[in-house]
Design a protein around this motif. Sequence first.
Motif, PDB file in Angstrom:
ATOM      1  N   VAL A   1       0.821  -1.213   0.000  1.00 17.75           N
ATOM      2  CA  VAL A   1       0.000   0.000   0.000  1.00 17.75           C
ATOM      3  C   VAL A   1       0.852   1.258   0.000  1.00 17.75           C
ATOM      4  N   ARG A   2       2.040   1.174   0.556  1.00 16.89           N
ATOM      5  CA  ARG A   2       2.933   2.346   0.539  1.00 16.89           C
ATOM      6  C   ARG A   2       3.389   2.681  -0.878  1.00 16.89           C
ATOM      7  N   GLU A   3       3.443   1.673  -1.747  1.00 18.89           N
ATOM      8  CA  GLU A   3       3.753   1.934  -3.165  1.00 18.89           C
ATOM      9  C   GLU A   3       2.671   2.805  -3.804  1.00 18.89           C
ATOM     10  N   HIS A   4       1.464   2.749  -3.217  1.00 19.80           N
ATOM     11  CA  HIS A   4       0.340   3.527  -3.745  1.00 19.80           C
ATOM     12  C   HIS A   4       0.106   4.806  -2.938  1.00 19.80           C
ATOM     13  N   GLY A   5       1.056   5.115  -2.033  1.00 20.38           N
ATOM     14  CA  GLY A   5       0.996   6.376  -1.298  1.00 20.38           C
ATOM     15  C   GLY A   5       0.008   6.428  -0.155  1.00 20.38           C
ATOM     16  N   ILE A   6      -0.174   5.344   0.526  1.00 19.94           N
ATOM     17  CA  ILE A   6      -1.086   5.309   1.679  1.00 19.94           C
ATOM     18  C   ILE A   6      -0.460   4.401   2.735  1.00 19.94           C
ATOM     19  N   SER A   7      -0.761   4.667   4.011  1.00 24.70           N
ATOM     20  CA  SER A   7      -0.190   3.836   5.072  1.00 24.70           C
ATOM     21  C   SER A   7      -1.099   2.636   5.333  1.00 24.70           C
ATOM     22  N   TYR A   8      -0.544   1.664   6.014  1.00 25.23           N
ATOM     23  CA  TYR A   8      -1.285   0.435   6.331  1.00 25.23           C
ATOM     24  C   TYR A   8      -2.522   0.749   7.168  1.00 25.23           C
ATOM     25  N   SER A   9      -2.347   1.569   8.203  1.00 19.40           N
ATOM     26  CA  SER A   9      -3.463   1.838   9.114  1.00 19.40           C
ATOM     27  C   SER A   9      -4.599   2.554   8.393  1.00 19.40           C
ATOM     28  N   ARG A  10      -4.272   3.492   7.490  1.00 17.07           N
ATOM     29  CA  ARG A  10      -5.319   4.191   6.732  1.00 17.07           C
ATOM     30  C   ARG A  10      -6.007   3.233   5.759  1.00 17.07           C
ATOM     31  N   PHE A  11      -5.218   2.320   5.215  1.00 19.36           N
ATOM     32  CA  PHE A  11      -5.777   1.330   4.292  1.00 19.36           C
ATOM     33  C   PHE A  11      -6.798   0.441   5.001  1.00 19.36           C
ATOM     34  N   ILE A  12      -6.424  -0.063   6.169  1.00 20.98           N
ATOM     35  CA  ILE A  12      -7.324  -0.938   6.935  1.00 20.98           C
ATOM     36  C   ILE A  12      -8.565  -0.147   7.379  1.00 20.98           C
TER      37      ILE A  12
ATOM     38  N   LYS B   1     -16.795  -1.047   4.180  1.00 24.60           N
ATOM     39  CA  LYS B   1     -17.479  -2.308   4.517  1.00 24.60           C
ATOM     40  C   LYS B   1     -16.972  -3.472   3.660  1.00 24.60           C
ATOM     41  N   LEU B   2     -15.657  -3.472   3.413  1.00 25.17           N
ATOM     42  CA  LEU B   2     -15.024  -4.585   2.696  1.00 25.17           C
ATOM     43  C   LEU B   2     -14.401  -5.499   3.736  1.00 25.17           C
ATOM     44  N   ASP B   3     -14.863  -6.722   3.783  1.00 21.56           N
ATOM     45  CA  ASP B   3     -14.387  -7.662   4.794  1.00 21.56           C
ATOM     46  C   ASP B   3     -13.464  -8.680   4.129  1.00 21.56           C
ATOM     47  N   ILE B   4     -12.196  -8.312   3.988  1.00 23.21           N
ATOM     48  CA  ILE B   4     -11.204  -9.217   3.403  1.00 23.21           C
ATOM     49  C   ILE B   4     -10.124  -9.433   4.449  1.00 23.21           C
TER      50      ILE B   4
ATOM     51  N   ARG C   1      -6.487 -10.503   6.213  1.00 26.58           N
ATOM     52  CA  ARG C   1      -5.128 -10.071   5.902  1.00 26.58           C
ATOM     53  C   ARG C   1      -4.377 -11.091   5.055  1.00 26.58           C
ATOM     54  N   LYS C   2      -4.696 -12.356   5.247  1.00 19.27           N
ATOM     55  CA  LYS C   2      -4.047 -13.400   4.454  1.00 19.27           C
ATOM     56  C   LYS C   2      -4.363 -13.201   2.974  1.00 19.27           C
ATOM     57  N   MET C   3      -5.627 -12.962   2.666  1.00 23.69           N
ATOM     58  CA  MET C   3      -6.033 -12.770   1.267  1.00 23.69           C
ATOM     59  C   MET C   3      -5.508 -11.453   0.714  1.00 23.69           C
ATOM     60  N   LEU C   4      -5.483 -10.412   1.546  1.00 26.14           N
ATOM     61  CA  LEU C   4      -4.932  -9.121   1.104  1.00 26.14           C
ATOM     62  C   LEU C   4      -3.459  -9.270   0.743  1.00 26.14           C
ATOM     63  N   ALA C   5      -2.711  -9.986   1.586  1.00 27.16           N
ATOM     64  CA  ALA C   5      -1.284 -10.200   1.322  1.00 27.16           C
ATOM     65  C   ALA C   5      -1.095 -11.013   0.047  1.00 27.16           C
ATOM     66  N   GLU C   6      -1.948 -12.011  -0.147  1.00 25.97           N
ATOM     67  CA  GLU C   6      -1.890 -12.847  -1.345  1.00 25.97           C
ATOM     68  C   GLU C   6      -2.142 -11.997  -2.596  1.00 25.97           C
ATOM     69  N   MET C   7      -3.127 -11.122  -2.512  1.00 30.33           N
ATOM     70  CA  MET C   7      -3.424 -10.218  -3.631  1.00 30.33           C
ATOM     71  C   MET C   7      -2.258  -9.271  -3.891  1.00 30.33           C
ATOM     72  N   ALA C   8      -1.689  -8.737  -2.817  1.00 28.99           N
ATOM     73  CA  ALA C   8      -0.595  -7.769  -2.944  1.00 28.99           C
ATOM     74  C   ALA C   8       0.606  -8.383  -3.661  1.00 28.99           C
ATOM     75  N   VAL C   9       0.828  -9.666  -3.449  1.00 28.40           N
ATOM     76  CA  VAL C   9       1.986 -10.329  -4.052  1.00 28.40           C
ATOM     77  C   VAL C   9       1.665 -10.864  -5.447  1.00 28.40           C
ATOM     78  N   ASN C  10       0.512 -11.508  -5.609  1.00 26.01           N
ATOM     79  CA  ASN C  10       0.226 -12.248  -6.849  1.00 26.01           C
ATOM     80  C   ASN C  10      -0.747 -11.580  -7.817  1.00 26.01           C
ATOM     81  N   ASP C  11      -1.526 -10.609  -7.344  1.00 22.47           N
ATOM     82  CA  ASP C  11      -2.511  -9.980  -8.233  1.00 22.47           C
ATOM     83  C   ASP C  11      -2.461  -8.468  -8.048  1.00 22.47           C
ATOM     84  N   LYS C  12      -1.362  -7.869  -8.506  1.00 27.64           N
ATOM     85  CA  LYS C  12      -1.119  -6.440  -8.285  1.00 27.64           C
ATOM     86  C   LYS C  12      -2.198  -5.528  -8.876  1.00 27.64           C
ATOM     87  N   PRO C  13      -2.716  -5.782 -10.106  1.00 32.39           N
ATOM     88  CA  PRO C  13      -3.755  -4.894 -10.649  1.00 32.39           C
ATOM     89  C   PRO C  13      -5.029  -4.858  -9.784  1.00 32.39           C
ATOM     90  N   ALA C  14      -5.466  -6.020  -9.321  1.00 40.47           N
ATOM     91  CA  ALA C  14      -6.665  -6.072  -8.479  1.00 40.47           C
ATOM     92  C   ALA C  14      -6.413  -5.364  -7.155  1.00 40.47           C
TER      93      ALA C  14
END
Length: 120
Positions: A68-79, A86-89, A91-104
Amino acid sequence: MRATNGSAKKRSRKRLLKKTKGYWGGRGNLYKKAIETYIRAMAYSFRDRKVRKREFRSLWITRINAAVREHGISYSRFIRGLTVAKLDINRKMLAEMAVNDKPAFANLVEMVKGKVGASL
């Protein structure tokens, strides 16, 4: 002839020594040392099954934060933004997305940025 527990005792010792096979020095061969070592090993394994969960959560948070810092936002603001949106995702899935599905993940971050800007 009196009955003893000889065979049961031998079986019990054998079972324990089989479990401690490969331990360093007398810890794998000497019964008394093997018992001590085995009990401690089981205590550590019980404890560390809990620790592993903590370590993985920490790893996921670190990965999400870096992404998220690559996109100019901090972790706490992102969460916070995820909560507001009201997005209930988890952290495991968020981390998976961050590594393997960057566009999404980038889409998710932009969506959250809009929500965070509106709520602050």
